[in-house]
Design an enzyme around this catalytic site. Sequence first.
Site: not given
Ligand code: ATP
Ligand code: MG
Length: 560
Positions: A36, A262, A272
């Site tokens: 995102e 994760r 983020k």
């Molecule tokens: P954040 O909470 O930092 O915004 P998110 O999962 O909401 O993390 P996205 O931009 O939706 O962020 O993530 C893109 C991809 O990266 C998704 O498939 C998510 O599952 C993966 N991802 C995000 N954080 C992690 C993590 N800590 N370990 C492994 N994969 C991750």
């Molecule tokens: Mg997210």
Amino acid sequence: MSVDAKKAHNFIESLIEDQIRDGKHTGKVVTRFPPEPNGYLHIGHAKSICLNFGIAETFQGECNLRFDDTNPEKESQEYIDAICKDVQWLGFQWQGEIRYASDYFDDLYNFAVELIEQGKAYVCALSAEEMTAYRGTLTEPGRNSPDRDRPVAENLQMFSDMKDGKYQSGELVLRAKIDMASPNMNMRDPILYRIRYAEHHQTGNKWCIYPMYDFTHPISDAMEGITHSLCTLEFEDHRPLYDWVLDNISAPCQPVQTEFSRLNLNYTVTSKRKLKRLVDEGFVDGWDDPRMPTISGMRRRGYTPESVRAFCDMVGVNRASGTVDVGMLEFAVREDLNARAPRAMCVLRPLKVTLENYPQGQQETLTLPVHPQNPDMGTREVPWTRTLFIDREDFVEEAPRKWKRLATGQAVRLRGGYVITCREVVKDASGEIVELKCEYDANTLGVNPEGYKANGVIHWVSASDSVAADVNLYDRLFNHEFPDSDKDGDLLDHINPESLKRLTGVRVEKSLAQPRQDLPYQFEREGYFFFDAQASASANGRPVFNRTVTLRDSWSKAKS
Ligand code: ATP
Ligand code: MG
């Protein structure tokens, strides 16, 4: 390539191997990385990137980059650009064009209409609070919305009116009609669409209704022919909904969702939203502050893509939750840089040394290897002059036992140069040591001194023929092992006040006047340091170096 020839790197690759062997999967393997664009990527995303692109490489398939852009208020082009750059820096290239979930807004709308026509979605006017109350709890079933049995024709009209801007923001939503008594809360008539009068970075003002993630994601995957949709474990409970959406529309294909854990790192936050707070509230110097666990921060600090990928390999992919020690990341960086970083000398706290028996105005050029174990990296020229600098910490007036550095009346070798002996200490009025008068032994270049011993080897630079520089010494950004564990107060309470120490008046050897920008240097005995072009631009012509990592893990011992 035969299946057997491949080596599965993790449980998901093993799973795919089995599927291919059993004929359950035929054709290309297609994955996607779906960020995102609401912030910069962090080390957790690196794991997901390595996994998704890695699988495509292993199976000679494809991996798409798709922005999951259904929350226009929080997203921006800046984040999109940064994310693309980070993925490429890590060494991966997506298949074809960059994709956006917003590319499919028309399709998503039509699929929503398809659900309404089948009586599987309805327009609901409950307020957010009412919706929560109707939803029930983990132990109690929810209640049906009074709008649940709204006739299809009315739903179609209202949904169309929602799209046409005839309702206020938040006034109505479109919900799936699944099961308000489902033990899985995600299945209790989840919201598919909401009204938001927000300009979108890709679609402008075309839409005032935006689809929810749980509706958008499976459909986007299907539109792109994704075969393996990989996501983190918190989406496990969403998988029934993922499947429900695809089962109930005329989906072009049926991707399968598989979850993995994760990456969590101690002393670090990987969210983020939380990283954005640090940026917005000025605790760091932007998303790419070298203390940030963002990919851009790590890049600026001197982490290499190879080291980040090696770290992701070490961490592996599984379904176990847990926290990885940040020391492991630092280990991966040291391993990579030890093998590849050019060597150089940098005196962080210069102390003047005058070689009393070295002729005034004389100078010679010493030739040192760029890398002691790798002659292919060539040599560098280091000037030797009458006045030199050594590090203040490498001198004491009275040597303790086993002192390996310089002391009054004692000898030490200067790396790649001669052995010197300290004859006299000069102090200023306040008693501070300002100069050492030393004697050099002209017969010790590359050979041991005769009749006495040098304590050890220290680094140095010529005083007259070196370059002034600034150095940023970084330490961990948080001094709490789990900075965002809510029970211990606020994240910001755990910021390490000593996470950045700026040193000015540093001296680096002459060859660093034009520093390399592709790899950090190993500053001998000090650590790995990377040239910061951005910071150097505003340092009055002095190069600025960021400490990537120390030579050894000094943290656990020093601070626990
Ligand atoms: P954040 O909470 O930092 O915004 P998110 O999962 O909401 O993390 P996205 O931009 O939706 O962020 O993530 C893109 C991809 O990266 C998704 O498939 C998510 O599952 C993966 N991802 C995000 N954080 C992690 C993590 N800590 N370990 C492994 N994969 C991750
Ligand atoms: Mg997210």
